[in-house]
Design a protein around this motif. Structure first.
Motif, PDB file in Angstrom:
ATOM      1  N   ARG A 145       4.516  10.358 -14.078  1.00 14.50           N
ATOM      2  CA  ARG A 145       4.855  10.436 -15.269  1.00 14.50           C
ATOM      3  C   ARG A 145       4.920   8.939 -16.320  1.00 14.50           C
ATOM      4  N   ALA A 146       6.576   8.765 -15.609  1.00 16.71           N
ATOM      5  CA  ALA A 146       7.819   8.371 -15.817  1.00 16.71           C
ATOM      6  C   ALA A 146       7.262   6.522 -15.460  1.00 16.71           C
ATOM      7  N   GLY A 147       5.921   6.742 -14.911  1.00 13.77           N
ATOM      8  CA  GLY A 147       6.049   4.414 -14.653  1.00 13.77           C
ATOM      9  C   GLY A 147       4.514   5.090 -15.947  1.00 13.77           C
ATOM     10  N   GLN A 148       3.747   6.081 -15.856  1.00 17.24           N
ATOM     11  CA  GLN A 148       2.616   5.811 -17.126  1.00 17.24           C
ATOM     12  C   GLN A 148       2.800   5.786 -18.123  1.00 17.24           C
ATOM     13  N   TYR A 149       3.994   6.534 -18.418  1.00 17.52           N
ATOM     14  CA  TYR A 149       4.397   6.789 -19.870  1.00 17.52           C
ATOM     15  C   TYR A 149       5.431   5.163 -19.900  1.00 17.52           C
ATOM     16  N   ARG A 150       5.485   4.125 -19.449  1.00 17.67           N
ATOM     17  CA  ARG A 150       6.253   2.670 -19.385  1.00 17.67           C
ATOM     18  C   ARG A 150       5.257   1.838 -18.987  1.00 17.67           C
ATOM     19  N   GLY A 151       3.887   2.117 -18.209  1.00 14.23           N
ATOM     20  CA  GLY A 151       2.698   1.211 -18.507  1.00 14.23           C
ATOM     21  C   GLY A 151       2.573   0.581 -17.095  1.00 14.23           C
ATOM     22  N   ALA A 152       3.688   1.378 -15.876  1.00 16.91           N
ATOM     23  CA  ALA A 152       3.161   1.236 -14.435  1.00 16.91           C
ATOM     24  C   ALA A 152       2.210   1.722 -13.794  1.00 16.91           C
ATOM     25  N   SER A 153       1.690   1.935 -12.593  1.00 12.76           N
ATOM     26  CA  SER A 153       0.690   1.966 -11.634  1.00 12.76           C
ATOM     27  C   SER A 153       1.880   3.173 -10.928  1.00 12.76           C
ATOM     28  N   VAL A 154       1.813   4.238 -10.676  1.00 10.02           N
ATOM     29  CA  VAL A 154       2.533   4.188  -9.659  1.00 10.02           C
ATOM     30  C   VAL A 154       2.116   4.418  -8.488  1.00 10.02           C
ATOM     31  N   VAL A 155       2.529   4.364  -7.163  1.00 12.27           N
ATOM     32  CA  VAL A 155       1.578   4.272  -5.746  1.00 12.27           C
ATOM     33  C   VAL A 155       2.908   5.817  -5.190  1.00 12.27           C
ATOM     34  N   ILE A 156       2.540   6.312  -4.291  1.00  8.96           N
ATOM     35  CA  ILE A 156       3.007   6.793  -3.776  1.00  8.96           C
ATOM     36  C   ILE A 156       2.616   6.507  -1.507  1.00  8.96           C
ATOM     37  N   ARG A 157       3.916   5.777  -0.980  1.00 10.02           N
ATOM     38  CA  ARG A 157       3.493   5.862   0.848  1.00 10.02           C
ATOM     39  C   ARG A 157       3.926   7.269   1.018  1.00 10.02           C
ATOM     40  N   VAL A 158       2.970   7.471   2.050  1.00 16.44           N
ATOM     41  CA  VAL A 158       3.076   9.346   2.300  1.00 16.44           C
ATOM     42  C   VAL A 158       3.982   9.024   4.076  1.00 16.44           C
ATOM     43  N   PRO A 159       4.550  10.461   4.423  1.00 15.85           N
ATOM     44  CA  PRO A 159       5.043   9.725   5.711  1.00 15.85           C
ATOM     45  C   PRO A 159       4.255   9.211   6.782  1.00 15.85           C
ATOM     46  N   TRP A 160       3.115   9.740   6.600  1.00 12.65           N
ATOM     47  CA  TRP A 160       1.280   9.201   7.406  1.00 12.65           C
ATOM     48  C   TRP A 160       0.393  10.366   7.301  1.00 12.65           C
ATOM     49  N   ILE A 161      -0.658  10.203   7.932  1.00 13.82           N
ATOM     50  CA  ILE A 161      -2.255  10.899   7.701  1.00 13.82           C
ATOM     51  C   ILE A 161      -1.347  11.775   7.558  1.00 13.82           C
ATOM     52  N   GLY A 162      -2.555  12.785   6.807  1.00 13.00           N
ATOM     53  CA  GLY A 162      -2.199  13.994   6.077  1.00 13.00           C
ATOM     54  C   GLY A 162      -2.671  14.616   5.213  1.00 13.00           C
ATOM     55  N   SER A 163      -2.622  16.292   5.049  1.00 15.00           N
ATOM     56  CA  SER A 163      -1.896  16.502   3.707  1.00 15.00           C
ATOM     57  C   SER A 163      -0.659  16.003   2.471  1.00 15.00           C
ATOM     58  N   ASP A 164      -0.843  15.146   3.518  1.00 15.85           N
ATOM     59  CA  ASP A 164       0.418  14.489   1.910  1.00 15.85           C
ATOM     60  C   ASP A 164      -0.300  13.864   1.372  1.00 15.85           C
TER      61      ASP A 164
END
Length: 263
Positions: free
Chosen positions: A69-88
């Motif tokens: 939400r914070a990134g989108q509000y300020r015009g930046a893309s947020v990408v999530i580095r997950v721990p590993w392959i799975g439901s994350d």
């Protein structure tokens, strides 16, 4: 409204990161501090993409959603580095994140598993639900129709096994970008960052990915490092971390004070 060179006006028209990277290089950093205020400040000061490091930092799903939400509000893309392959993977995308990064990918089979978890049929097997990405179920058809084209799916190659399988990994359709993890790669190879063996390994990953039509990303030590990789065709340039920026600036200021006249 602005303060110095920092914009204080929210950006409501954020373009999909996958499309942007297809056209030009983007710069950003890793976020380790568990605060959406940090996300917002990084975006306001020029980060085009912020990677929430859920592999190493103490983040849970509610705080990750606040980062997005914070990134989108300020015009930046947020990408999530997950721990590993799975439901994350699917849960990370359900926050509305611009994409996901999966660490330590070492086989084509793992890359294929990532695609299944992140792409909707017929490309993958991701499920859809009433989470934030679909406006809590109010916009499922639109999200479902566009997600496969809009979301950035990244596989990190940062081990000797991944290096040895790089040709097979980059051939997997549905993986958009191959990211190099220099520090872990050096550790896995039993060498140091910047050694000839390490430099050759990084070059091999970059050139193999580009030859296969994949975009490339890398974690950079500084802006000069990032500029050098940009000139080699790397499109996702992540400089340092939020903690490193804080430590560098703080230590410089305290050192300057200590070296000066205290009166």
């Amino acid at each position: 409204m602005s303060y110095g060179s920092v914009s204080l006006t929210p950006d409501s028209a954020l373009r999909p990161l996958r499309s942007t990277i297809g056209e030009k290089a983007v710069v950003g950093t890793f976020q380790i501090i568990a605060s959406p205020t940090v996300t917002e400040v990084l975006a306001a000061t020029g980060a085009e993409v912020i990677v929430a490091d859920a592999e190493h930092a103490a983040f849970d799903l509610p705080i990750l959603e606040q980062f997005v939400r914070a990134g989108q509000y300020r015009g930046a893309s947020v990408v999530i580095r997950v721990p590993w392959i799975g439901s994350d993977l699917s849960r990370a995308l359900d926050t509305g994140a611009a994409g996901v990064i999966v660490p330590r990918v070492e086989t084509a089979a793992q890359a294929e598993e990532i695609v299944r978890a992140t792409r909707f049929p017929p490309v993958g097997a991701r499920g859809i639900g009433p989470a934030r990405a679909t406006t809590y179920g109010l916009d499922m058809p639109s999200y479902r129709a566009n997600a496969n084209d809009d979301l950035l799916v990244v596989a990190m190659i940062e081990t000797q096994a991944g290096l040895e399988a790089v040709d097979e990994i980059v051939a997997v359709e549905g993986i958009d970008l191959i990211m190099v993890g220099p520090a872990d790669l050096a550790s896995s190879l039993g060498t140091t960052v910047g050694s000839s063996e390490h430099t050759d390994a990084v070059t091999r990953i970059i050139e193999t990915a580009l030859a296969a039509g994949r975009q490339v990303g890398i974690h950079c030590a500084n802006a000069a490092d990032a500029a050098s990789y940009r000139d080699r065709g790397v499109r996702l340039l992540l400089i340092g971390t939020d903690v490193a920026f804080l430590a560098e600036t703080a230590s410089t200021q305290f050192a300057e004070f200590s070296d000066g006249d205290r009166g």
